[in-house]
Design a protein around this motif. Structure first.
Motif, PDB file in Angstrom:
ATOM      1  N   TYR A  59       0.547 -12.578   3.059  1.00  0.00           N
ATOM      2  CA  TYR A  59       1.143 -12.133   1.789  1.00  0.00           C
ATOM      3  C   TYR A  59       0.713 -10.726   1.406  1.00  0.00           C
ATOM      4  O   TYR A  59       0.806 -10.337   0.237  1.00  0.00           O
ATOM      5  CB  TYR A  59       0.787 -13.116   0.662  1.00  0.00           C
ATOM      6  CG  TYR A  59       1.088 -14.551   1.001  1.00  0.00           C
ATOM      7  CD1 TYR A  59       2.324 -14.910   1.544  1.00  0.00           C
ATOM      8  CD2 TYR A  59       0.149 -15.557   0.788  1.00  0.00           C
ATOM      9  CE1 TYR A  59       2.599 -16.221   1.880  1.00  0.00           C
ATOM     10  CE2 TYR A  59       0.417 -16.876   1.116  1.00  0.00           C
ATOM     11  CZ  TYR A  59       1.645 -17.202   1.658  1.00  0.00           C
ATOM     12  OH  TYR A  59       1.918 -18.508   1.981  1.00  0.00           O
ATOM     13  N   TYR A  60       0.220  -9.983   2.372  1.00  0.00           N
ATOM     14  CA  TYR A  60      -0.281  -8.626   2.116  1.00  0.00           C
ATOM     15  C   TYR A  60       0.160  -7.805   3.325  1.00  0.00           C
ATOM     16  O   TYR A  60      -0.445  -7.887   4.386  1.00  0.00           O
ATOM     17  CB  TYR A  60      -1.806  -8.696   1.997  1.00  0.00           C
ATOM     18  CG  TYR A  60      -2.518  -7.406   1.652  1.00  0.00           C
ATOM     19  CD1 TYR A  60      -2.477  -6.887   0.369  1.00  0.00           C
ATOM     20  CD2 TYR A  60      -3.262  -6.722   2.614  1.00  0.00           C
ATOM     21  CE1 TYR A  60      -3.169  -5.727   0.044  1.00  0.00           C
ATOM     22  CE2 TYR A  60      -3.949  -5.566   2.301  1.00  0.00           C
ATOM     23  CZ  TYR A  60      -3.897  -5.077   1.011  1.00  0.00           C
ATOM     24  OH  TYR A  60      -4.588  -3.929   0.687  1.00  0.00           O
ATOM     25  N   LYS A  61       1.249  -7.085   3.171  1.00  0.00           N
ATOM     26  CA  LYS A  61       1.933  -6.499   4.316  1.00  0.00           C
ATOM     27  C   LYS A  61       1.980  -4.977   4.194  1.00  0.00           C
ATOM     28  O   LYS A  61       1.907  -4.421   3.101  1.00  0.00           O
ATOM     29  CB  LYS A  61       3.378  -7.016   4.381  1.00  0.00           C
ATOM     30  CG  LYS A  61       3.537  -8.516   4.295  1.00  0.00           C
ATOM     31  CD  LYS A  61       2.902  -9.244   5.446  1.00  0.00           C
ATOM     32  CE  LYS A  61       3.714  -9.222   6.704  1.00  0.00           C
ATOM     33  NZ  LYS A  61       3.017 -10.018   7.780  1.00  0.00           N
ATOM     34  N   TYR A  79       8.308  -4.308   7.220  1.00  0.00           N
ATOM     35  CA  TYR A  79       6.879  -4.325   7.522  1.00  0.00           C
ATOM     36  C   TYR A  79       6.686  -4.365   9.035  1.00  0.00           C
ATOM     37  O   TYR A  79       7.579  -4.782   9.782  1.00  0.00           O
ATOM     38  CB  TYR A  79       6.218  -5.551   6.881  1.00  0.00           C
ATOM     39  CG  TYR A  79       6.351  -5.594   5.377  1.00  0.00           C
ATOM     40  CD1 TYR A  79       5.777  -4.604   4.575  1.00  0.00           C
ATOM     41  CD2 TYR A  79       7.053  -6.626   4.739  1.00  0.00           C
ATOM     42  CE1 TYR A  79       5.905  -4.633   3.192  1.00  0.00           C
ATOM     43  CE2 TYR A  79       7.181  -6.659   3.353  1.00  0.00           C
ATOM     44  CZ  TYR A  79       6.607  -5.667   2.590  1.00  0.00           C
ATOM     45  OH  TYR A  79       6.734  -5.700   1.224  1.00  0.00           O
TER      46      TYR A  79
END
Lengths: 310, 310
Positions: B106-108, B127
């Motif tokens: 959840y952190y791209k 991403y």
């Protein structure tokens, strides 16, 4: 009328437009099932997605009832994290915090669209400009519209059903063309939008007339406008809450934990910094706030409530 | 030979190429002023720039002497923050952690170049792909070269003088064309590069010969290869340090504080997660580590030392 720029633009005035039928009959409060003279208040947390600290604090305040609403910065590093939180809590009242600025010194972000599609929105390093003034100087309205639309669409694609649109640092107020786009997109996505009345004075007559005829003016926006976190939050907000008047009021807060991450994001920014934001978080969850709301007979409402009237 | 993918690729084998003259005369240790059979060790922190938690922990370990070297992920949200730290500490041994993957849920992050210039490196959301395998399948070498070059140039533009190149999750090992670019850029920027010997076996003869002739093979790479943080770090690293042999050894660590930010970055990832990284941070600063180095007569060196030999 000082501090008309950047973060402070929204804090000076003070009126809100709602996308709804101006039927001239019932007040907003009556439409929502309250007495005509009810004092309605949205307690709104800005800047979701900016940092993990902000996401966690905002999730906590939603869960405890300290806020009614918030809005998310889609281009920021922690957007997906909160979108995942939203999937587990789909009733949260979350709008799009349209983002065209990147104001922190060492923690920057650009658009959700490829840089090649929005060159007028980006500085030489590919990040959004730091100030609303620069957005006003450089932004090509067509590129801004593409980027704003892409932010809304990305939020939807990640599972968020936005309840409203608002604007980080008031950047869509940088010039009338951007405000027109903003209002148009509110209609297109069928959600209320948010802007201060003062823009009316700078707008071409036809836009002003459109706003007057098609958007419902509401009431005060409350936001702390302090240079740092040294004041008494209870006292400052207490005075604001005593001044809440009948109609729709919006109180804008900026929540985070005062931790290493938020301190590093906001380095050199005591205003809206880590300590400031933790004071906001503590205040919205405090007995003092609950008591002030009760004593002043204030009714909490959401953007979703208002959007549902259309 | 299990776990040959992703983060684990680097951990299996075990050899290092250095851009330097293979003059066949003196050993690396002798060139650096040590006895021919000295055990040289670089203690290297990966993933600078990934998170504030990583930056702070790595800065702390540099200051305390717990690490000798590290490398920075230029496309990540906290790149500028560490570049500012570097300006105050310009003697730090910092290389470029070339980044072509975005592995957290959840952190791209995407590239430093506009998405339109590197479509083959990005997924449908813009991403980087999550795995090295996907990089191998999709990456156009020309686009990869542009992006890698842009990462190096951006670090330089923000004031970092890179001492070496290495590669996040071993992604430049995804296919021979990428490894060729990587080695070429090491020469062009006149810095050592880092890659495991196993790639030799998959490479065309002429590349293998080039590597054998122009890059100095060095010794072991040590990295914890555990599914979670439950083991005894002291015991695991202690065994590795006892096995350090004469020549150049590299120990790769992953530093962060076990705080809310790092926990949220690494959610669902006990391996290389927040607790894991804090254990690495504590270990490199521990008496146990210092004692193990001393008892095994290990000499700490830096990439800068090695680059200066050319």
């Amino acid at each position: 009328m000082k501090h008309l720029t950047g973060k402070f633009l929204l804090s000076t005035l003070i009126l809100l437009f709602l996308a709804s039928q101006a039927d001239g009959q019932k007040s907003l409060a009556e439409k929502l099932g309250y007495p005509a003279d009810a004092k309605l208040l949205i307690v709104h947390a800005d800047d979701i997605g900016l940092a993990q600290s902000v996401n966690d604090a905002t999730g906590q305040a939603f869960a405890s009832g300290g806020i009614t609403s918030g809005s998310i910065m889609v281009p920021c590093p922690w957007f997906i994290d909160f979108a995942e939180h939203f999937k587990k809590h789909p009733d949260l009242d979350v709008g799009i915090h349209i983002t065209l600025t990147s104001e922190w010194d060492y923690y920057k972000f650009g658009g959700v669209l490829p840089a090649s599609e929005i060159p007028s929105l980006l500085d030489e390093n590919g990040y959004f400009y730091a100030t609303v003034e620069e957005v006003g100087q450089h932004a090509d309205p067509l590129e801004a519209e593409k980027e704003i639309r892409a932010q809304i669409e990305k939020a939807i694609a990640y599972g968020i059903t936005p309840t409203h649109l608002d604007t980080h640092m008031g950047s869509v107020l940088a010039k009338p063309e951007l405000l027109e786009i903003y209002m148009k997109l509110g209609k297109e996505y069928n959600v209320p939008v948010f802007a201060p009345r003062m823009m009316l004075f700078a707008m071409p007559d036809e836009i002003r007339e459109t706003v007057k005829n098609e958007y419902v003016l509401a009431d005060n926006i409350f936001m702390l406008n302090l240079d740092g976190p040294d004041a008494s939050w209870e006292e400052e907000y207490g005075k604001m809450i005593e001044n809440v008047s009948p109609g729709l009021n919006v109180m804008i807060v900026h929540l985070a934990h005062d931790n290493a991450e938020m301190q590093a994001v906001a380095v050199n920014h005591p205003a809206f910094g880590a300590t400031w934001r933790e004071k906001d978080l503590n205040y919205v969850q405090s007995q003092a706030f609950a008591k002030a709301l009760e004593e002043n007979q204030i009714q909490l409402v959401t953007w979703k409530d208002i959007g549902a009237l259309k």
